[in-house]
Scaffold this motif. Structure first.
Motif, short mmCIF file in Angstrom:
data_model
loop_
_atom_site.label_atom_id
_atom_site.label_comp_id
_atom_site.label_asym_id
_atom_site.label_seq_id
_atom_site.Cartn_x
_atom_site.Cartn_y
_atom_site.Cartn_z
N GLU A 1 1.05 4.21 -2.80
CA GLU A 1 0.79 5.61 -2.49
C GLU A 1 1.89 6.53 -2.99
OE1 GLU A 1 0.28 5.55 1.69
OE2 GLU A 1 -1.74 4.68 1.63
N GLU B 1 2.46 0.43 -8.46
CA GLU B 1 1.02 0.59 -8.49
C GLU B 1 0.35 -0.72 -8.91
OE1 GLU B 1 -0.16 3.90 -10.81
OE2 GLU B 1 1.20 5.32 -9.81
N ARG C 1 0.83 -1.21 0.00
CA ARG C 1 0.00 0.00 0.00
C ARG C 1 0.86 1.26 0.00
NH1 ARG C 1 -4.72 -1.84 4.33
NH2 ARG C 1 -6.04 -2.94 2.82
N HIS C 2 1.95 1.22 0.79
CA HIS C 2 2.85 2.38 0.85
C HIS C 2 3.50 2.62 -0.51
CE1 HIS C 2 5.72 5.28 2.28
NE2 HIS C 2 6.75 4.49 1.97
#
Length: 275
Positions: free
Chosen positions: A26, A31, A22-23
């Motif tokens: 972000e 992605e 997820r980091h």
């Protein structure tokens, strides 16, 4: 042929946790191939596994996110090589610093030893060019390098030849005691030449010293100071005047690269000074 997999399967395939994935999403370096519009679930393509492994490997080696981003965003082999080479050089530097720290810690496990050789020496009066300032102990390295370079330049201009002088320094006790005090760097004054602006001509008075030669510059010099101070107080009569240092092996192009630093601890003389 590639396939899309869930974030759970992708985590198993890449050893990257859900939080890490997820980091990286972000910040834009990894992605998902698809995000379900209704559930928000992330799906990755199997073709992204190598990409993920590169990120994980370089993060484990301490490479910064901006450098990883730059590495992954370029197809130029020369640029990639430069980024990786720069990081390797940083790692080698950190490794040497760690080795130095380990060596210093091991040395601290042993008591301060009596130095192998301490000379008791009379220093006669010496005409010098000097630059002095009241400095913070935390800033003395920056001040030292800049001031020494200024003195080298002054002597080089005055003599119009490569300088072979041995520079020195004087350090008041307040600098050690209060972490702020007077420091002065000096070089023997060139004959019959006026010093340039910002450089002072003065004469250092004669003095008696206990002298110990420390190999190199200031790395680990605290142990040499401890050994010399112990000797001066146990075998001689310590004087509260400024500590004096002489720096050997520096050059105008590398003024702080010393091969030896001579530490001069002021003492009271027990014999008449030589005439």
């Amino acid at each position: 042929m590639s396939a899309q997999v869930s974030i759970g399967d992708f985590a198993v395939m890449t050893s990257l946790s859900r939080k890490a994935l997820r980091h990286y999403h972000e910040i834009g370096i990894l992605e998902p191939a698809h995000i379900d519009a209704h559930t928000g679930y992330r799906f990755y393509d199997t073709s992204q596994v190598d990409h993920a492994h590169i990120i994980r490997r370089f993060r484990s080696l301490g490479m910064s996110i901006p450098d990883i981003k730059a590495l992954l965003s370029t197809d130029d082999p020369a640029t990639r090589t430069e980024i990786i080479t720069t990081h390797l050089e940083q790692m080698e530097m950190q490794l040497q610093q760690t080795r130095d720290t380990v060596g210093a810690l091991r040395e601290l496990l042993s008591p301060v030893h009596t130095p192998a050789f301490v000379a008791v020496r009379h220093e006669p009066a010496l005409a010098v060019w000097s630059i002095g300032a009241t400095v913070e102990a935390s800033e003395i390295d920056i001040w030292f390098a800049a001031t020494l370079m200024k003195l080298w330049d002054a002597v080089a201009i005055a003599t119009r030849a490569p300088s072979t002088v041995v520079p020195g320094g004087l350090y008041d006790r307040e600098l050690f005691l209060e972490s702020r005090g007077r420091a002065t760097l000096f070089v023997p004054a060139p004959h019959s030449v006026e010093p340039p602006e910002g450089v002072r001509a003065e004469v250092l008075p004669p003095a008696e010293f206990a002298v110990l030669t420390h190999p190199g510059g200031h790395e680990g010099i605290d142990r040499s100071y401890a050994a010399l101070g112990t000797y001066a107080n146990e075998h001689l009569i310590s004087h509260q005047g400024p500590i004096r240092e002489h720096y050997f092996g520096g050059t105008p192009s590398a003024p702080t690269q010393f091969t030896a630093t001579e530490i001069c601890w002021p003492i009271f003389s027990t014999t008449p000074a030589p005439q």
